[in-house]
Design a protein around this motif. Structure first.
Motif, PDB file in Angstrom:
ATOM      1  N   THR A 119       1.055  -0.979  -0.101  1.00 38.00           N
ATOM      2  CA  THR A 119      -0.055  -0.078  -0.053  1.00 38.00           C
ATOM      3  C   THR A 119       0.957   1.138  -0.103  1.00 38.00           C
ATOM      4  OG1 THR A 119      -0.144  -0.157   2.298  1.00 38.00           O
ATOM      5  CG2 THR A 119      -1.886  -1.145   1.170  1.00 38.00           C
ATOM      6  N   ALA A 120       0.323   2.338  -0.774  1.00 38.03           N
ATOM      7  CA  ALA A 120       1.044   3.618  -0.655  1.00 38.03           C
ATOM      8  C   ALA A 120       0.688   4.557   0.446  1.00 38.03           C
ATOM      9  CB  ALA A 120       0.749   4.609  -1.721  1.00 38.03           C
ATOM     10  N   THR A 121       1.653   5.230   1.186  1.00 42.91           N
ATOM     11  CA  THR A 121       1.539   5.875   2.205  1.00 42.91           C
ATOM     12  C   THR A 121       1.281   7.333   2.078  1.00 42.91           C
ATOM     13  OG1 THR A 121       2.845   4.236   3.657  1.00 42.91           O
ATOM     14  CG2 THR A 121       2.340   6.489   4.574  1.00 42.91           C
ATOM     15  N   LEU A 122       0.080   8.016   2.361  1.00 45.00           N
ATOM     16  CA  LEU A 122       0.058   9.323   1.773  1.00 45.00           C
ATOM     17  C   LEU A 122       0.614  10.347   3.047  1.00 45.00           C
ATOM     18  CD1 LEU A 122      -3.879   9.069   0.752  1.00 45.00           C
ATOM     19  CD2 LEU A 122      -1.568   9.300  -0.678  1.00 45.00           C
ATOM     20  N   VAL A 123       1.328  11.290   2.692  1.00 46.67           N
ATOM     21  CA  VAL A 123       2.114  11.968   3.510  1.00 46.67           C
ATOM     22  C   VAL A 123       1.386  13.373   3.317  1.00 46.67           C
ATOM     23  CG1 VAL A 123       4.226  13.209   4.119  1.00 46.67           C
ATOM     24  CG2 VAL A 123       4.073  10.765   3.340  1.00 46.67           C
ATOM     25  N   ALA A 124       1.033  13.820   4.321  1.00 47.69           N
ATOM     26  CA  ALA A 124       0.455  15.310   4.578  1.00 47.69           C
ATOM     27  C   ALA A 124       1.355  16.395   3.943  1.00 47.69           C
ATOM     28  CB  ALA A 124       0.113  15.625   6.027  1.00 47.69           C
ATOM     29  N   PRO A 125       0.593  17.424   3.291  1.00 47.53           N
ATOM     30  CA  PRO A 125       1.678  18.506   2.649  1.00 47.53           C
ATOM     31  C   PRO A 125       2.562  18.971   3.566  1.00 47.53           C
ATOM     32  CG  PRO A 125      -0.529  18.542   1.901  1.00 47.53           C
ATOM     33  CD  PRO A 125      -0.542  17.583   3.060  1.00 47.53           C
ATOM     34  N   GLU A 126       2.286  19.161   4.764  1.00 51.63           N
ATOM     35  CA  GLU A 126       3.148  20.072   5.712  1.00 51.63           C
ATOM     36  C   GLU A 126       4.290  18.992   6.164  1.00 51.63           C
ATOM     37  OE1 GLU A 126      -0.565  18.361   7.818  1.00 51.63           O
ATOM     38  OE2 GLU A 126      -0.262  20.123   6.183  1.00 51.63           O
ATOM     39  N   VAL A 127       3.947  17.834   6.222  1.00 57.42           N
ATOM     40  CA  VAL A 127       5.098  16.923   6.438  1.00 57.42           C
ATOM     41  C   VAL A 127       6.004  16.885   5.312  1.00 57.42           C
ATOM     42  CG1 VAL A 127       5.478  14.213   7.045  1.00 57.42           C
ATOM     43  CG2 VAL A 127       3.614  15.551   8.079  1.00 57.42           C
TER      44      VAL A 127
END
Length: 86
Positions: A37-45
């Motif tokens: 699965t792909a991990t989504l990263v928040a834009p601020e992170v």
């Protein structure tokens, strides 16, 4: 004497065939691993990680860089769980 060898050989080959069938059955029951699965990263992170990469490239000069200091402080805050909870 020859008949005894034939019987022993037949028993051995039957045992090997049964062992192979049991092994194949056990391998067939093995569950498939879940798909990656792909991990989504928040834009601020993502921005913080980009800044950390920039600081790493600066080397020792990063210790004097105000942006690096602020980024390190924010990463410590997030890691230690102090301050506002997201």
């Amino acid at each position: 004497m020859r008949g005894t060898r034939i019987v022993a050989l037949l028993c051995l080959s039957t045992a090997l065939l049964m062992l192979g069938a049991v092994g194949a059955g056990l391998l067939a029951r093995r569950p498939e691993p879940p798909p990656p699965t792909a991990t989504l990263v928040a834009p601020e992170v993502a921005v913080l990680h980009a800044e950390l990469r920039r600081c790493r490239e600066l080397g020792l000069a990063a210790a004097e860089d105000e942006g690096c200091r602020a980024t390190w402080a924010e990463m410590r805050r997030q890691f230690m769980g102090r301050g506002d909870a997201p």
